[in-house]
Design a protein around this motif. Structure first.
Motif, PDB file in Angstrom:
ATOM      1  N   GLN A  66       0.833  -1.198   0.000  1.00 17.08           N
ATOM      2  CA  GLN A  66       0.000   0.000   0.000  1.00 17.08           C
ATOM      3  C   GLN A  66       0.874   1.257   0.000  1.00 17.08           C
ATOM      4  O   GLN A  66       0.621   2.199  -0.756  1.00 17.08           O
ATOM      5  CB  GLN A  66      -0.874  -0.003   1.249  1.00 17.08           C
ATOM      6  N   PHE A  82      -6.908  -6.294  -1.519  1.00 16.66           N
ATOM      7  CA  PHE A  82      -7.164  -5.615  -0.249  1.00 16.66           C
ATOM      8  C   PHE A  82      -6.244  -4.418  -0.038  1.00 16.66           C
ATOM      9  O   PHE A  82      -6.677  -3.356   0.390  1.00 16.66           O
ATOM     10  CB  PHE A  82      -7.024  -6.585   0.919  1.00 16.66           C
ATOM     11  N   LEU A 110      -7.473   0.982  -1.876  1.00 15.79           N
ATOM     12  CA  LEU A 110      -7.607   2.335  -1.320  1.00 15.79           C
ATOM     13  C   LEU A 110      -6.787   3.356  -2.105  1.00 15.79           C
ATOM     14  O   LEU A 110      -7.339   4.370  -2.551  1.00 15.79           O
ATOM     15  CB  LEU A 110      -7.214   2.344   0.154  1.00 15.79           C
ATOM     16  N   THR A 148     -11.916  10.008   1.011  1.00 19.57           N
ATOM     17  CA  THR A 148     -12.393   8.644   0.902  1.00 19.57           C
ATOM     18  C   THR A 148     -13.917   8.691   0.906  1.00 19.57           C
ATOM     19  O   THR A 148     -14.507   9.182   1.855  1.00 19.57           O
ATOM     20  CB  THR A 148     -11.886   7.819   2.096  1.00 19.57           C
ATOM     21  N   ALA A 183     -15.672   3.708  -0.908  1.00 22.16           N
ATOM     22  CA  ALA A 183     -14.377   3.240  -0.413  1.00 22.16           C
ATOM     23  C   ALA A 183     -14.539   2.590   0.952  1.00 22.16           C
ATOM     24  O   ALA A 183     -13.896   1.577   1.253  1.00 22.16           O
ATOM     25  CB  ALA A 183     -13.402   4.405  -0.329  1.00 22.16           C
ATOM     26  N   TYR A 184     -15.447   3.184   1.771  1.00 21.57           N
ATOM     27  CA  TYR A 184     -15.689   2.577   3.084  1.00 21.57           C
ATOM     28  C   TYR A 184     -16.300   1.186   2.931  1.00 21.57           C
ATOM     29  O   TYR A 184     -15.941   0.246   3.633  1.00 21.57           O
ATOM     30  CB  TYR A 184     -16.617   3.462   3.919  1.00 21.57           C
ATOM     31  N   THR A 212     -13.656  -1.062   1.823  1.00 21.80           N
ATOM     32  CA  THR A 212     -12.756  -1.379   2.946  1.00 21.80           C
ATOM     33  C   THR A 212     -13.389  -2.457   3.820  1.00 21.80           C
ATOM     34  O   THR A 212     -12.713  -3.410   4.224  1.00 21.80           O
ATOM     35  CB  THR A 212     -12.486  -0.115   3.804  1.00 21.80           C
ATOM     36  N   ILE A 272     -11.890  -6.050   4.574  1.00 23.64           N
ATOM     37  CA  ILE A 272     -11.572  -6.546   5.920  1.00 23.64           C
ATOM     38  C   ILE A 272     -12.185  -7.930   6.123  1.00 23.64           C
ATOM     39  O   ILE A 272     -11.549  -8.843   6.656  1.00 23.64           O
ATOM     40  CB  ILE A 272     -12.055  -5.545   7.003  1.00 23.64           C
TER      41      ILE A 272
END
Lengths: 831, 224
Positions: free
Chosen positions: A273, A364, A368, A391, A395-396, A399, A403
């Protein structure tokens, strides 16, 4: 799709692209190697399952089989197409015929036909069943070495003597042989009675192997036997369902290695990342220009998705191939710990699994930075500082999905939901603690009034925008703290049990002393030794809820499914304290009719037991109900005798029992005393605790070397992030270096600033790591291992020095081009 | 002490763009006297900035020599040039080039701190006062306007009391009001400190205040 654009973009940021590729590769190397190894171990165990267990059906117990079960086995043995062989395995002391020397050994008495599957290969290449006749023994080579014997010599076992006729080269039932603490001796079952070693309360593993010609009958026969077996005491399994020490060992080892490789994967993911963000950051202006020329967010995203896909594909390929290559060479790393029939090498399934893993991991850790590309606005062309884009809600959501996906991956790798979640929680906690620490330290640094100009500049550089200081420290410190914790635990275990064996700790354990041997034994050893009665029993239920044996057996570490040694006495031992309850047996009212039992805190934790709980025991077939009257804790290490369950004398005095004695003897006198005891009482087993601990340590050292090897991969992740950060801040560094030079600084000054910057980075990383590792190791030693803690500061210092060397070297090497930059070249570009 | 402060002999500078040789300066020979205020003027691409960077020792000529005071600086290494840049000369850039991680006063102090001047902070504060930025010392470059940044850059150039100040288009990035302020500041400091001031600019306003104008055209001195 504009191919030229793609190629140009990759080439323009080739250094960051290389770091990204290496991070992807690193995330997969160890996990692919471990997964492939797991497959090979399982394959070797599963494909040779019958050889590993010696039969189609395996009946196992620590007691003589119950009459009904024995009767059924005898009936089956008479049927055509069914072969049966019984074995008895136990520990005892083997002696030279002249009584000069003795050795704690693993004795296995076997009936003719053993093993029904697999082989026992002899050094002479003769047929095992032809060689092993009554009165003869086949032994492991180390027994000959240690007792100074040769084939043809006589060996004393219990009350009889046997002639050594050959040595064992390989047993298919024992593909690895470090699980037993004494060398193996194979004798004929016909000699068992003459030895007189199997007596009341002796620790013997009874096993009967069945070979069934008609394989369709295996399940049926297994069910028949299971119906007759005493639950929790007699285990019936087929060769495919039976557990083995080899399997359990590899399950545990692979589990720990999986933990480490998932940890590396997570750190490498952070590196991925970080390097991708660094790859994209300098392009944000270009994105804005492209947007202002009419390119859509999707156009940019698509192209960068393809770039990431291409780079990831290269990284995955390197990672998978390196992982498989590494696994191919595991024999060097694992040494004698590998089963001798294992075939190491990758398969298509391993490759596909690696590709799948790579896909999840890359998705993963890259979505982002990638998702932000779309948010770059054309107006950013006019601003110096480009908005990286907020963001957004999608994007949330992504995410969240990521996760869940990652959690699934971790749980799948560890094959345990609870531990998988604990692990992720633990890693998260570790990262959070280090993040908080580093935030505090950086804040303190930023407020410090530093007189030295180079040092001040170095600190300012660390706080430079775009510098991955926090990410580098978190990654490096996490990896280093794991490595240091492993070392500190190993060091403290060694210090406690090997290097400084407690002065007053017993060093010779004597087991299986019969009731009628007590007085003579005490007279023989000539010491005032406390003999502890030992009654073997199983825990059947807690508050009426049966102990779930299958689930318990799957637990790592101690389990409630095993057989326990109960004892009786009226007072606490000198190293015990009551932590709950007024007295050892005080709380139980006589009206309840229950027997009081005092339990140790460790077993209480295992079964979530508390005062007043009702425990049902099975004492060699006899049920016994007891109520927890007190909970004890220990103040000394494991080297001192301890019992999980203590009863009042009157309740267990009549139960079948043996006695256990723990002696403190001069080291030089141990061998002589062992000889004397076993010559006089052949059924008594003696264990030289110091020697056994040293043997155990050898295995532990080997295992910790393997774990360290895999943990060191996580250090690489930190190093890659460091390089990525230096590359990402190259322009800022050049700018600063040029300004310094224009204002009159020489190269030495610039070098000093860069050196100090990396030096502080290394100090912060190793400082945080030392703090976390010391605190963690202290807690583990104190609360888990119950041993005193020695912080071994010299190792912390060594780690600090090594980290400084690594970080400073890497940082300076990556900055060479910056140092060479001529001021005018840069200034001209800026004008 | 010689009255000639900077002297060049047959100074040339060329670059390569691929295989193509780009001649930027050709056979420049000039003398600048101590305390003189010289403007190097010329159209875009005439070689003003290149000449200024050669005179100041920021760049090295392809051929020819540069003498600063009594010292030939042509072949000095970067490290040998460091004390020259630190104490003998000061530089003001069009793009200010303040160190972003340092605040205004720290930027000004930096050259003095390099020579371990114990009064660096006092001097920096005094210079800030002189340029009317008394209260802006703790502000970082990004928190200052263009005019303020350039004043800080001028203070930085002055802190070690250099003999020569070089300035490359010092008003190039400023609006007319701020430009006038900077021009006045440079003129004043030339007068007050009697420093040699060499400015590359195409600003007529600035050129009109200079003692001498060297006109460059296509890498050659056309006039001056």
């Amino acid at each position: 799709m504009n191919i030229r654009f793609l190629i140009r973009e990759i080439l323009h940021g080739k250094s960051q692209a290389v770091v990204f590729i290496l991070c992807v590769a690193l995330s997969l190397v160890s996990i692919v190697a471990i997964n492939s190894f797991r497959g090979d171990v399982q394959h070797s165990i599963a494909s040779d399952a019958r050889d590993l267990h010696g039969g189609d059906v395996i009946v196992h117990s620590r007691y003589e089989f119950s009459p009904a079960l024995q009767q059924e086995i005898s009936r089956l043995a008479e049927q055509p197409g069914i072969q049966v062989a019984r074995t008895w395995e136990f520990y005892s002391v083997a002696r030279r015929a002249d009584g000069r020397d003795s050795l704690f050994s693993n004795i296995k008495a076997v009936e003719a036909g053993y093993p029904l599957y697999g082989t026992v290969d002899l050094l002479s290449d003769r047929d095992f069943s032809a060689v092993l006749q009554p009165g003869k023994a086949i032994v492991a080579p180390e027994l000959l070495d240690r007792l100074g014997l040769v084939p043809g010599d006589t060996l004393l076992l219990g009350e009889s003597s046997v002639d050594i006729v050959d040595t064992i080269r390989r047993e298919s039932l024992r593909p690895v042989d470090f699980f037993t603490f004494g060398p193996r001796i194979l004798v004929s079952a016909a000699d068992l009675a003459r030895m007189n070693l199997v007596q009341q309360g002796s620790r013997v593993q009874y096993e009967t192997l069945l070979k069934i010609a008609d394989s369709s009958q295996i399940e049926k026969i297994t069910s028949q036997l299971q119906a007759l077996a005493i639950p929790g005491q007699e285990r019936i399994a087929t060769s495919t369902t039976a557990s083995s020490r080899v399997k359990r060992f590899f399950d545990n080892l692979l589990f720990f290695l999986s933990l480490i490789s998932v940890f590396t994967l997570l750190l490498a993911g952070i590196g991925m990342q970080s390097s991708l963000a660094a790859f994209l950051r300098p392009r944000e202006k270009s994105f804005a220009i492209l947007r202002s020329l009419g390119a859509t967010g999707s156009f940019l995203l698509c192209h960068y998705l393809v770039i990431v896909f291409l780079l990831s594909a290269i990284g995955c390929t390197i990672g998978i191939l390196s992982g498989l290559l590494l696994e191919k060479n595991f024999s060097t790393l694992f040494g004698g710990l590998l089963p001798d029939n294992i075939v190491l090498g990758g398969s298509l399934a391993d490759v596909l699994e690696g590709v799948g893993l790579g896909l999840v991991v890359v998705s993963f850790f890259t979505f982002l930075p990638l998702s932000r590309i779309q948010n770059v606005k054309p107006a950013a062309v006019f601003r110096k500082e480009i908005e990286s884009g907020r963001t957004n809600r999608s994007a949330y959501v992504l995410t969240g999905c990521g996760i869940i996906l990652l959690t699934g991956l971790v749980v799948q790798q560890l094959d345990d939901l609870r531990i998988g979640l604990y692990f992720l929680g633990g890693v998260l906690a570790l990262i959070t603690i280090i993040s908080v620490l580093i935030s505090i330290l950086l804040r303190l640094l930023s407020r410090l009034r530093i007189a030295s100009l180079p040092l001040r500049q170095a600190v300012r550089s660390l706080l430079r925008p775009g510098n991955a200081t926090r990410t580098i420290v978190v990654t490096l410190a996490s990896a280093l703290s794991v490595l240091l914790t492993i070392y500190l635990i190993e060091y403290n275990l060694h210090a406690t049990y090997i290097a400084s064996y407690p002065e007053d700790a017993p060093n010779l354990f004597c087991l299986d002393i019969q009731k009628n041997q007590q007085q003579d034994f005490l007279k023989l050893v000539g010491k005032d030794v406390e003999l502890f009665p030992v009654i073997r029993a199983r825990l059947a239920s807690i508050n009426g809820e049966k102990v779930r044996r299958t689930a318990e057996r799957k637990k790592r570490g101690d389990s409630l499914a095993r057989e326990f040694n109960l004892t009786y006495r009226q007072q606490l031992l000198s190293d015990e304290v009551l932590i709950k309850g007024d007295s050892l047996f005080g709380r139980v009212s006589e009206q309840s009719g229950l027997i009081p039992v005092s339990i140790l805190d460790t077993v209480a934790d295992m079964g979530d037991m508390k005062l007043g709980d009702v425990l049902m025991f099975n004492v060699q077939g006899v049920p016994m109900k007891a109520e927890v009257s007190s909970i004890r804790s220990r103040t000394k290490s494991m080297l001192y005798p301890f019992f999980y369950f203590v009863f009042p004398e009157e309740n267990l005095r009549a139960a079948p029992q043996t006695f256990f004695g723990a002696l403190k003897v001069q080291k030089s006198e141990i061998a002589q005393l062992e000889n004397t005891i076993v010559n006089r009482f052949p059924n008594i087993s003696t264990i030289n605790v110091g020697e056994t601990a040293a043997e155990l340590e050898k295995i532990l050292q080997k295992l910790s070397a393997i774990i360290n090897f895999f943990a060191s991969f996580s250090i690489l992740a930190g190093a890659l992030i460091l390089v990525s950060s230096v590359l990402a801040t190259r322009m800022s560094r050049i700018k600063e270096a040029v300004y310094y030079k224009v204002l009159g600084a020489n190269t030495r000054f610039v070098l000093r600033v860069f050196f100090l910057e990396n030096f502080i980075l290394a100090l912060l990383s190793s400082g945080c790591a030392i703090l976390v590792a010391q605190a963690g190791s202290w807690a583990l030693c104190l609360f888990l291992f119950n041993i005193e803690y020695d912080p071994s500061w010299q190792m912390s210092c060594i780690m600090l020095i090594l980290t400084v060397c690594l970080v400073v070297t890497l940082g300076l090497l990556s900055s060479v081009s910056v140092l060479r930059q001529k001021p005018i070249g840069f200034l001209r570009e800026q004008s | 002490m010689s009255s000639t402060h900077i002297q060049t002999e047959n100074l040339s500078r060329y670059y390569y763009l691929g295989d193509q040789k780009i001649m930027v300066l050709r056979d420049i020979s000039l003398k600048i006297n101590r305390g003189e205020f010289v403007v190097i003027a010329g159209s875009s691409g005439s070689g003003k900035t290149t000449l200024l960077s050669l005179l100041s020792g920021l760049d090295r000529p392809s051929s020819g020599r540069i003498i600063m005071g009594d010292r030939d600086i042509t072949d000095l290494t970067e490290d040998q040039l460091a004390p020259v840049r630190n104490t003998l000369t000061g530089f003001v850039f069009q793009a200010f080039h303040l160190i972003p991680s340092l605040n205004a006063i720290e930027n000004i102090m930096f050259p003095a701190e390099l020579r371990k001047d114990p009064k660096a902070r006092e001097k920096a504060q005094s210079l800030l006062d002189q340029v009317g930025l008394r209260d802006r010392g703790k502000n970082f470059p990004e928190q200052l306007s263009g005019g303020e940044q350039q004043r800080v850059a001028i203070c930085r150039a002055l802190i070690n009391d250099p003999e020569i100040i070089f300035a490359d288009e010092p008003t190039g990035n400023l609006d007319s009001e701020n430009s006038e302020g900077i021009i006045q500041l440079l003129v004043d400091l030339h007068k007050e400190r009697n420093v040699t001031l060499v400015i590359a600019t195409h600003s007529q306003a600035l050129a009109s205040r200079a003692g001498r104008i060297i006109h460059l055209y296509d890498g050659r001195i056309e006039k001056g």
